[in-house]
Scaffold this motif. Structure first.
Motif, PDB file in Angstrom:
ATOM      1  N   VAL A   1       0.852  -1.192   0.000  1.00  0.00           N
ATOM      2  CA  VAL A   1       0.000   0.000   0.000  1.00  0.00           C
ATOM      3  C   VAL A   1       0.886   1.240   0.000  1.00  0.00           C
ATOM      4  N   PRO A   2       0.359   2.377  -0.452  1.00  0.00           N
ATOM      5  CA  PRO A   2       1.149   3.617  -0.476  1.00  0.00           C
ATOM      6  C   PRO A   2       1.565   4.018   0.938  1.00  0.00           C
ATOM      7  N   ARG A   3       2.730   4.671   1.031  1.00  0.00           N
ATOM      8  CA  ARG A   3       3.203   5.203   2.310  1.00  0.00           C
ATOM      9  C   ARG A   3       3.474   6.687   2.144  1.00  0.00           C
ATOM     10  N   PRO A   4       3.422   7.454   3.233  1.00  0.00           N
ATOM     11  CA  PRO A   4       3.725   8.885   3.144  1.00  0.00           C
ATOM     12  C   PRO A   4       5.135   9.108   2.599  1.00  0.00           C
TER      13      PRO A   4
ATOM     14  N   LEU B   1       1.920  -3.330   8.134  1.00  0.00           N
ATOM     15  CA  LEU B   1       3.311  -3.690   8.378  1.00  0.00           C
ATOM     16  C   LEU B   1       4.151  -2.620   7.703  1.00  0.00           C
ATOM     17  N   HIS B   2       4.984  -1.914   8.470  1.00  0.00           N
ATOM     18  CA  HIS B   2       5.872  -0.885   7.945  1.00  0.00           C
ATOM     19  C   HIS B   2       7.281  -1.451   7.914  1.00  0.00           C
ATOM     20  N   LEU B   3       7.922  -1.394   6.758  1.00  0.00           N
ATOM     21  CA  LEU B   3       9.314  -1.797   6.643  1.00  0.00           C
ATOM     22  C   LEU B   3      10.155  -0.544   6.428  1.00  0.00           C
ATOM     23  N   ILE B   4      11.259  -0.443   7.151  1.00  0.00           N
ATOM     24  CA  ILE B   4      12.200   0.667   7.031  1.00  0.00           C
ATOM     25  C   ILE B   4      13.526   0.086   6.562  1.00  0.00           C
ATOM     26  N   LEU B   5      14.056   0.646   5.483  1.00  0.00           N
ATOM     27  CA  LEU B   5      15.382   0.228   5.032  1.00  0.00           C
ATOM     28  C   LEU B   5      16.410   0.810   6.001  1.00  0.00           C
ATOM     29  N   THR B   6      17.291  -0.040   6.497  1.00  0.00           N
ATOM     30  CA  THR B   6      18.278   0.406   7.471  1.00  0.00           C
ATOM     31  C   THR B   6      19.066   1.606   6.929  1.00  0.00           C
ATOM     32  N   HIS B   7      19.295   2.593   7.791  1.00  0.00           N
ATOM     33  CA  HIS B   7      20.056   3.790   7.420  1.00  0.00           C
ATOM     34  C   HIS B   7      20.722   4.350   8.665  1.00  0.00           C
ATOM     35  N   ASP B   8      21.429   5.462   8.534  1.00  0.00           N
ATOM     36  CA  ASP B   8      22.239   5.980   9.640  1.00  0.00           C
ATOM     37  C   ASP B   8      21.442   6.472  10.839  1.00  0.00           C
TER      38      ASP B   8
ATOM     39  N   TRP C   1       5.198  -0.222   2.842  1.00  0.00           N
ATOM     40  CA  TRP C   1       4.088  -0.544   3.730  1.00  0.00           C
ATOM     41  C   TRP C   1       3.261  -1.655   3.094  1.00  0.00           C
ATOM     42  N   PHE C   2       2.785  -2.584   3.933  1.00  0.00           N
ATOM     43  CA  PHE C   2       1.937  -3.685   3.494  1.00  0.00           C
ATOM     44  C   PHE C   2       0.708  -3.752   4.384  1.00  0.00           C
TER      45      PHE C   2
END
Length: 136
Positions: A35-38, A54-61, A46-47
């Motif tokens: 589904v769309p995410r902000p 379910l929100h997935l975040i790509l690892t970052h600093d 987002w799923f």
């Protein structure tokens, strides 16, 4: 009498190391609908899983690491956490502040890009808990 009232679990957030592999797993293997995410300033997906996101975040600093880890070592709003929907996260924050409860605050109220309000706390074991209310 409780200080605030939780309505339901709003979403689960996981930090991942590869969005393509994660998209394949959650969409193609588990059958969740993307589904769309902000328009956040960090990558993610987002799923929809029934009534829960379910929100997935790509690892970052500024995120926690991908996979299982110890949240007390990296307190962040962009790490593994679960979110409870509340009628008004700003009012919940005010009620928590007025309650005199000893709280570990990760982030006071802030707006998501879509206008939802978020408050982040840590539970007694360091699990990151979000209180979230829908955009007005």
């Amino acid at each position: 009498m409780p200080v605030i009232e939780v309505e339901c679990i709003d979403h689960l957030t996981l930090v991942v190391s590869d969005l393509d592999k994660s998209r394949h797993f959650y969409a193609d293997v588990l059958g969740m609908r993307e589904v769309p995410r902000p328009n956040f300033d960090f990558a993610g997906l987002w799923f929809q899983a029934g009534d829960t996101l379910l929100h997935l975040i790509l690892t970052h600093d500024k995120s926690g690491p991908a996979g299982v880890f110890s949240p007390e070592k990296t307190p962040s709003t962009r790490t593994h956490h679960f979110a409870f929907r509340v009628p008004d996260a700003g009012a919940a924050w005010d009620a928590l502040q007025a309650s005199g409860e000893e709280l570990t605050v990760i982030s006071p109220p802030k707006f998501r890009p879509d206008g939802a309000v978020q408050v982040f706390l840590a539970d007694p074991d360091g699990h990151v808990v979000e209180l979230s209310s829908e955009p007005r």
